[in-house]
Design an enzyme around this catalytic site. Structure first.
Site, PDB file in Angstrom:
ATOM      1  N   LYS A  61       0.827  -1.207   0.000  1.00 43.77           N
ATOM      2  CA  LYS A  61       0.000   0.000   0.000  1.00 43.77           C
ATOM      3  C   LYS A  61       0.862   1.259   0.000  1.00 43.77           C
ATOM      4  O   LYS A  61       0.557   2.233  -0.687  1.00 43.77           O
ATOM      5  CB  LYS A  61      -0.934  -0.005   1.209  1.00 43.77           C
ATOM      6  CG  LYS A  61      -2.003  -1.077   1.121  1.00 43.77           C
ATOM      7  CD  LYS A  61      -2.792  -1.176   2.402  1.00 43.77           C
ATOM      8  CE  LYS A  61      -3.828  -2.294   2.318  1.00 43.77           C
ATOM      9  NZ  LYS A  61      -4.579  -2.454   3.567  1.00 43.77           N
ATOM     10  N   HIS A 112      -0.221  -5.788  18.184  1.00 41.53           N
ATOM     11  CA  HIS A 112      -1.357  -6.695  18.239  1.00 41.53           C
ATOM     12  C   HIS A 112      -2.113  -6.470  19.538  1.00 41.53           C
ATOM     13  O   HIS A 112      -1.550  -6.021  20.542  1.00 41.53           O
ATOM     14  CB  HIS A 112      -0.905  -8.158  18.120  1.00 41.53           C
ATOM     15  CG  HIS A 112       0.082  -8.553  19.176  1.00 41.53           C
ATOM     16  ND1 HIS A 112      -0.281  -9.003  20.418  1.00 41.53           N
ATOM     17  CD2 HIS A 112       1.437  -8.539  19.169  1.00 41.53           C
ATOM     18  CE1 HIS A 112       0.796  -9.260  21.135  1.00 41.53           C
ATOM     19  NE2 HIS A 112       1.856  -8.985  20.399  1.00 41.53           N
TER      20      HIS A 112
END
Length: 126
Positions: A61, A112
């Site tokens: 991206k 995370h």
């Protein structure tokens, strides 16, 4: 000067399911041997696979290309420095594109929480 940024979030349970199914062929396509060895040695290997996958997606991206121009999943590898900080190691077509775009440095952050893994990549031009 910043060239591009990319961010990706992945559901860790998706990788838990894939691991449970024993989908070695898919993991071989998505991750380098070094990445598979690293993740397999961890207690929560699915979490580490998810983080690496998110980092690869975030890199694509940030480049603005996605997985095209002949790039493969193995062209972007997530490694750790001697202190454990994640870094991107580029190979093949990813390295060629990085060079063609006159990029100088990559920055990657992994995190995370619960069932989610997130990665952010910043690409710097010289």
């Amino acid at each position: 000067m910043i060239f591009g940024t990319g961010v990706d979030i992945v559901d860790i349970t998706r990788f838990e399911r894939l691991l449970g199914e024993g989908n070695e062929r898919l993991f071989g396509r998505l991750f380098t041997e070094h990445e598979r060895e690293y993740c397999a040695g961890k207690a929560r290997s699915a979490q580490h696979y998810a983080l690496r996958f998110a980092a690869k997606e975030a890199f694509l991206k940030a480049c603005g290309l996605g997985l095209r121009e002949g790039m493969t999943w193995h062209d972007v590898e997530v490694v750790s420095d001697r202190l454990g900080k994640p870094e991107l190691r580029l190979h093949g077509r990813a390295l060629a594109i990085f060079t063609d775009l006159e990029l100088a440095k990559t920055f990657v952050a992994l995190s995370h929480d619960g069932n989610f893994a997130v990665a952010m990549v910043v690409l710097e031009r010289s």
